[in-house]
Design a protein around this motif. Structure first.
Motif, PDB file in Angstrom:
ATOM      1  N   LYS A 132       0.651  -0.910  -0.070  1.00 53.84           N
ATOM      2  CA  LYS A 132      -0.089  -0.021   0.012  1.00 53.84           C
ATOM      3  C   LYS A 132       0.999   1.225  -0.169  1.00 53.84           C
ATOM      4  CE  LYS A 132      -0.492  -0.049   5.214  1.00 53.84           C
ATOM      5  NZ  LYS A 132      -1.497  -0.371   6.116  1.00 53.84           N
ATOM      6  N   PRO A 133       0.340   2.298  -0.690  1.00 52.86           N
ATOM      7  CA  PRO A 133       1.202   3.483  -1.010  1.00 52.86           C
ATOM      8  C   PRO A 133       1.769   4.239   0.705  1.00 52.86           C
ATOM      9  CG  PRO A 133      -1.067   3.903  -1.502  1.00 52.86           C
ATOM     10  CD  PRO A 133      -0.846   2.664  -1.213  1.00 52.86           C
ATOM     11  N   THR A 134       0.850   3.848   1.715  1.00 50.25           N
ATOM     12  CA  THR A 134       1.444   4.692   2.828  1.00 50.25           C
ATOM     13  C   THR A 134       2.463   3.881   3.638  1.00 50.25           C
ATOM     14  OG1 THR A 134      -0.315   3.363   4.146  1.00 50.25           O
ATOM     15  CG2 THR A 134      -0.643   5.778   3.193  1.00 50.25           C
ATOM     16  N   LEU A 135       3.013   2.692   3.098  1.00 47.52           N
ATOM     17  CA  LEU A 135       3.875   1.910   3.816  1.00 47.52           C
ATOM     18  C   LEU A 135       5.368   2.608   4.030  1.00 47.52           C
ATOM     19  CD1 LEU A 135       4.006  -1.688   2.610  1.00 47.52           C
ATOM     20  CD2 LEU A 135       3.167  -0.812   4.695  1.00 47.52           C
ATOM     21  N   PRO A 136       6.192   2.953   5.137  1.00 48.54           N
ATOM     22  CA  PRO A 136       6.966   3.499   5.273  1.00 48.54           C
ATOM     23  C   PRO A 136       8.284   3.047   4.395  1.00 48.54           C
ATOM     24  CG  PRO A 136       7.019   2.138   7.100  1.00 48.54           C
ATOM     25  CD  PRO A 136       5.682   1.901   6.142  1.00 48.54           C
ATOM     26  N   GLY A 137       9.123   3.725   3.861  1.00 49.71           N
ATOM     27  CA  GLY A 137      10.360   3.333   3.112  1.00 49.71           C
ATOM     28  C   GLY A 137      10.131   2.936   1.714  1.00 49.71           C
ATOM     29  N   ALA A 191      -8.448  -6.749  -5.873  1.00 45.62           N
ATOM     30  CA  ALA A 191      -7.628  -6.668  -4.703  1.00 45.62           C
ATOM     31  C   ALA A 191      -6.513  -5.548  -4.747  1.00 45.62           C
ATOM     32  CB  ALA A 191      -6.575  -7.812  -4.816  1.00 45.62           C
ATOM     33  N   MET A 192      -6.379  -5.039  -6.135  1.00 45.86           N
ATOM     34  CA  MET A 192      -5.434  -3.952  -6.240  1.00 45.86           C
ATOM     35  C   MET A 192      -6.154  -2.787  -6.046  1.00 45.86           C
ATOM     36  SD  MET A 192      -2.596  -2.550  -7.608  1.00 45.86           S
ATOM     37  CE  MET A 192      -1.699  -3.629  -8.746  1.00 45.86           C
ATOM     38  N   THR A 193      -7.459  -2.498  -6.031  1.00 45.55           N
ATOM     39  CA  THR A 193      -8.226  -1.198  -5.759  1.00 45.55           C
ATOM     40  C   THR A 193      -7.784  -1.321  -4.269  1.00 45.55           C
ATOM     41  OG1 THR A 193      -9.623  -2.029  -7.493  1.00 45.55           O
ATOM     42  CG2 THR A 193     -10.639  -0.178  -5.772  1.00 45.55           C
ATOM     43  N   ASP A 194      -8.092  -2.432  -3.570  1.00 41.32           N
ATOM     44  CA  ASP A 194      -8.112  -2.230  -2.029  1.00 41.32           C
ATOM     45  C   ASP A 194      -6.630  -2.002  -1.636  1.00 41.32           C
ATOM     46  OD1 ASP A 194     -11.023  -2.465  -1.639  1.00 41.32           O
ATOM     47  OD2 ASP A 194     -10.721  -4.375  -0.619  1.00 41.32           O
ATOM     48  N   LEU A 195      -6.082  -2.254  -2.392  1.00 44.78           N
ATOM     49  CA  LEU A 195      -4.244  -2.079  -1.991  1.00 44.78           C
ATOM     50  C   LEU A 195      -3.833  -0.861  -2.085  1.00 44.78           C
ATOM     51  CD1 LEU A 195      -1.432  -3.861  -1.072  1.00 44.78           C
ATOM     52  CD2 LEU A 195      -1.026  -3.543  -3.370  1.00 44.78           C
ATOM     53  N   ILE A 196      -4.467   0.006  -3.143  1.00 42.32           N
ATOM     54  CA  ILE A 196      -4.359   1.269  -3.290  1.00 42.32           C
ATOM     55  C   ILE A 196      -4.873   1.905  -2.515  1.00 42.32           C
ATOM     56  CG2 ILE A 196      -4.768   3.127  -4.881  1.00 42.32           C
ATOM     57  CD1 ILE A 196      -4.448   1.225  -7.259  1.00 42.32           C
ATOM     58  N   GLY A 197      -6.140   1.528  -1.856  1.00 40.79           N
ATOM     59  CA  GLY A 197      -6.724   2.465  -1.054  1.00 40.79           C
ATOM     60  C   GLY A 197      -6.405   2.062   0.547  1.00 40.79           C
ATOM     61  N   GLN A 199      -6.684  -0.467   2.190  1.00 42.66           N
ATOM     62  CA  GLN A 199      -7.404  -1.453   2.967  1.00 42.66           C
ATOM     63  C   GLN A 199      -6.616  -2.817   3.356  1.00 42.66           C
ATOM     64  OE1 GLN A 199      -9.294   0.153   0.345  1.00 42.66           O
ATOM     65  NE2 GLN A 199      -9.865   1.537   1.795  1.00 42.66           N
ATOM     66  N   VAL A 200      -5.692  -3.161   2.378  1.00 35.62           N
ATOM     67  CA  VAL A 200      -4.776  -4.399   2.637  1.00 35.62           C
ATOM     68  C   VAL A 200      -3.390  -3.764   2.568  1.00 35.62           C
ATOM     69  CG1 VAL A 200      -6.534  -6.299   2.223  1.00 35.62           C
ATOM     70  CG2 VAL A 200      -5.131  -5.100   0.324  1.00 35.62           C
ATOM     71  N   ASP A 201      -2.491  -4.533   3.190  1.00 35.71           N
ATOM     72  CA  ASP A 201      -1.186  -3.882   3.129  1.00 35.71           C
ATOM     73  C   ASP A 201      -0.173  -4.608   2.020  1.00 35.71           C
ATOM     74  OD1 ASP A 201      -1.630  -3.037   5.812  1.00 35.71           O
ATOM     75  OD2 ASP A 201      -1.696  -4.994   6.666  1.00 35.71           O
ATOM     76  N   LEU A 202      -0.325  -5.763   1.535  1.00 30.66           N
ATOM     77  CA  LEU A 202       0.876  -6.423   0.690  1.00 30.66           C
ATOM     78  C   LEU A 202      -0.052  -7.140  -0.490  1.00 30.66           C
ATOM     79  CD1 LEU A 202       3.588  -7.737   3.188  1.00 30.66           C
ATOM     80  CD2 LEU A 202       3.457  -5.507   1.505  1.00 30.66           C
ATOM     81  N   MET A 203       0.747  -7.343  -1.513  1.00 30.06           N
ATOM     82  CA  MET A 203       0.230  -8.295  -2.519  1.00 30.06           C
ATOM     83  C   MET A 203       1.517  -8.803  -3.332  1.00 30.06           C
ATOM     84  SD  MET A 203      -2.952  -8.173  -5.217  1.00 30.06           S
ATOM     85  CE  MET A 203      -2.651  -6.901  -5.983  1.00 30.06           C
ATOM     86  N   CYS A 204       1.329 -10.242  -3.848  1.00 23.26           N
ATOM     87  CA  CYS A 204       2.382 -10.522  -4.857  1.00 23.26           C
ATOM     88  C   CYS A 204       1.611 -10.580  -6.064  1.00 23.26           C
ATOM     89  CB  CYS A 204       3.076 -11.749  -4.397  1.00 23.26           C
ATOM     90  SG  CYS A 204       4.185 -12.390  -5.756  1.00 23.26           S
ATOM     91  N   ASP A 205       1.850  -9.991  -7.226  1.00 25.64           N
ATOM     92  CA  ASP A 205       0.896 -10.291  -8.493  1.00 25.64           C
ATOM     93  C   ASP A 205       1.974  -9.911  -9.661  1.00 25.64           C
ATOM     94  OD1 ASP A 205      -1.292 -10.878  -9.512  1.00 25.64           O
ATOM     95  OD2 ASP A 205      -1.967  -8.936  -9.672  1.00 25.64           O
ATOM     96  N   GLN A 206       1.322 -10.543 -10.833  1.00 25.38           N
ATOM     97  CA  GLN A 206       1.959 -10.336 -12.029  1.00 25.38           C
ATOM     98  C   GLN A 206       2.061  -8.894 -12.609  1.00 25.38           C
ATOM     99  OE1 GLN A 206      -0.745 -12.784 -11.689  1.00 25.38           O
ATOM    100  NE2 GLN A 206      -0.919 -13.816 -13.293  1.00 25.38           N
ATOM    101  N   THR A 207       3.044  -8.739 -13.046  1.00 22.49           N
ATOM    102  CA  THR A 207       3.799  -7.167 -13.763  1.00 22.49           C
ATOM    103  C   THR A 207       2.316  -6.728 -14.458  1.00 22.49           C
ATOM    104  OG1 THR A 207       4.783  -8.186 -15.422  1.00 22.49           O
ATOM    105  CG2 THR A 207       6.091  -7.643 -13.332  1.00 22.49           C
ATOM    106  N   THR A 208       1.577  -7.529 -15.180  1.00 22.75           N
ATOM    107  CA  THR A 208       0.662  -7.171 -16.142  1.00 22.75           C
ATOM    108  C   THR A 208      -0.459  -6.435 -15.253  1.00 22.75           C
ATOM    109  OG1 THR A 208      -0.108  -9.604 -16.160  1.00 22.75           O
ATOM    110  CG2 THR A 208       0.912  -8.507 -18.003  1.00 22.75           C
ATOM    111  N   GLY A 217       2.962   5.380  -9.189  1.00 21.93           N
ATOM    112  CA  GLY A 217       3.060   5.682  -7.781  1.00 21.93           C
ATOM    113  C   GLY A 217       2.022   5.432  -7.034  1.00 21.93           C
ATOM    114  N   LYS A 218       1.004   4.474  -7.356  1.00 25.72           N
ATOM    115  CA  LYS A 218      -0.019   4.440  -6.638  1.00 25.72           C
ATOM    116  C   LYS A 218       0.219   2.981  -5.385  1.00 25.72           C
ATOM    117  CE  LYS A 218      -3.748   6.091  -9.531  1.00 25.72           C
ATOM    118  NZ  LYS A 218      -4.747   5.964 -10.573  1.00 25.72           N
ATOM    119  N   VAL A 219       1.046   2.385  -5.881  1.00 27.45           N
ATOM    120  CA  VAL A 219       1.442   1.424  -5.083  1.00 27.45           C
ATOM    121  C   VAL A 219       2.874   1.400  -4.692  1.00 27.45           C
ATOM    122  CG1 VAL A 219      -0.200  -0.194  -5.126  1.00 27.45           C
ATOM    123  CG2 VAL A 219       1.558  -0.313  -6.674  1.00 27.45           C
TER     124      VAL A 219
END
Ligand code: ASP
Length: 329
Positions: A132-137, A191-197, A199-208, A217-219
């Motif tokens: 998510k975009p608010t993670l530190p570092g 899931a990406m919509t919620d990660l950007i928002g 609501q969830v912290d992390l995800m591993c997903d395809q580059t597509t 810069g949304k994630v």
């Protein structure tokens, strides 16, 4: 027309359509449906929609629709195709889950090896670890420090038990010796919509699915899952997980095209011929490459090689999944 004919004609038409499907009149004035076993907006949906466009011309301008039969980590859509009429009009676009699901999930309602005709592979796609975009570092070290500080409180999005993001997430937690709470979606598009928002912290997903959001810069992106760094502009500065200290961590997702078992051989050939034309289509290649995918240009575009590859992938992943103890009921 007498009453006898009125009763028998519809049956004859139905019989021709159901049992008499052959290549000469395929595809007639009937749309072809590509079943995507995940929600719209994710990587499997993306490749299916691009492929539908690229296969239209070699199939004589046929209408090719996408049906998102999402849920249960991809097994609802795969099962739908396995049980469909084998007439060439209902096809499945699916990913590495065809090879990992039989080990990752103990009870699936279809048989990967005997319920499908293999029509050829489409692409290979790396994955990325994003947050998510608010993670530190912004570095992988920052990420592991944050994970260390927040043990027991981290949510990890995936596309359901048996999906590629589920597999990658499980391997990631095993490699870091940590537990996160899985949050299943019907696909990594939602899931990406919620990660950007946030609501969830992390995800591993395809580059597509991730490269556009990373570039915008949304994630936050921390690493790629391939052995080598990528060349795609948005992703070229990301370290690999291996160079970040997660030994032997390597996952590449691939997508293939399938028909229900029993689809007439001449129709299978027509579909494979159209797929091979699509795999050389410059627009298709350009669109997919811009998102980090590599279109299949080797013998895996042949059905027999596709089947061989999936069989080898099942043999490759089964011991890894079992050794990591990451399967689900
Ligand atoms: N990328 C997803 C997965 O984790 C599926 C999708 O939505 O395409 O398997």
């Amino acid at each position: 027309m007498n009453r006898h004919l009125l009763r028998t004609v519809p049956m004859a038409v139905l019989a021709t359509f159901t049992f008499g499907a052959h290549a000469a009149d395929f595809p007639k004035d009937h749309p072809i449906t590509l079943v995507v076993p995940f929600a719209a907006g994710g990587p499997t949906d993306r490749v299916a929609r691009d492929l539908a466009e690229a296969m239209r011309k070699p199939l004589g301008g046929a209408t090719i629709l996408v049906d998102n039969a999402a849920g249960a980590g991809g097994s609802i859509g795969a099962n739908k195709v396995a049980k469909s009429n084998p007439d060439g009009y209902t096809l499945l676009v699916h990913h590495i889950g065809m090879a990992t699901m039989p080990t990752l999930v103990r009870n699936i309602p279809f048989k990967v090896e005997s319920d499908f005709e293999y029509l050829g592979m489409i692409n290979d796609v790396p994955m990325t670890i994003i947050g998510k975009p608010t993670l530190p570092g912004s570095t992988f070290k920052d990420l592991t420090a944050w994970i260390g500080k927040n043990k027991g409180q981290i949510n990890l999005a995936n596309a359901g038990v048996g999906s590629a993001s589920h597999l990658c997430g499980l391997l990631f937690q095993t490699a870091l010796k940590t537990d996160m709470t899985a949050v299943p979606y019907k696909g990594t598009g939602p899931a990406m919509t919620d990660l950007i928002g946030g609501q969830v912290d992390l995800m591993c997903d395809q580059t597509t699915n991730t490269s556009v959001q990373i570039e915008a810069g949304k994630v936050k992106a921390f690493a790629v899952t391939t052995a080598k760094r990528l060349t795609t502009p948005a992703l070229k500065d990301l370290p690999t997980l291996q160079e970040s200290g997660l030994k032997n961590f390597q996952v590449t997702i691939w997508h293939g095209l399938y028909a229900p078992k029993g689809t007439p051989v001449d129709i299978q050939k027509k579909l494979n011929d159209a797929l091979k034309v699509a795999l050389k289509d410059p627009d298709f290649i350009k669109r997919q490459e811009a998102l980090g995918a590599v279109i299949v240009s080797d013998k895996r575009s042949e059905p027999a090689e596709h089947r061989k590859f999936v069989t080898a992938e099942i043999a490759k992943w089964s011991p890894i999944i079992k050794a990591a103890g990451v399967y689900a009921d």
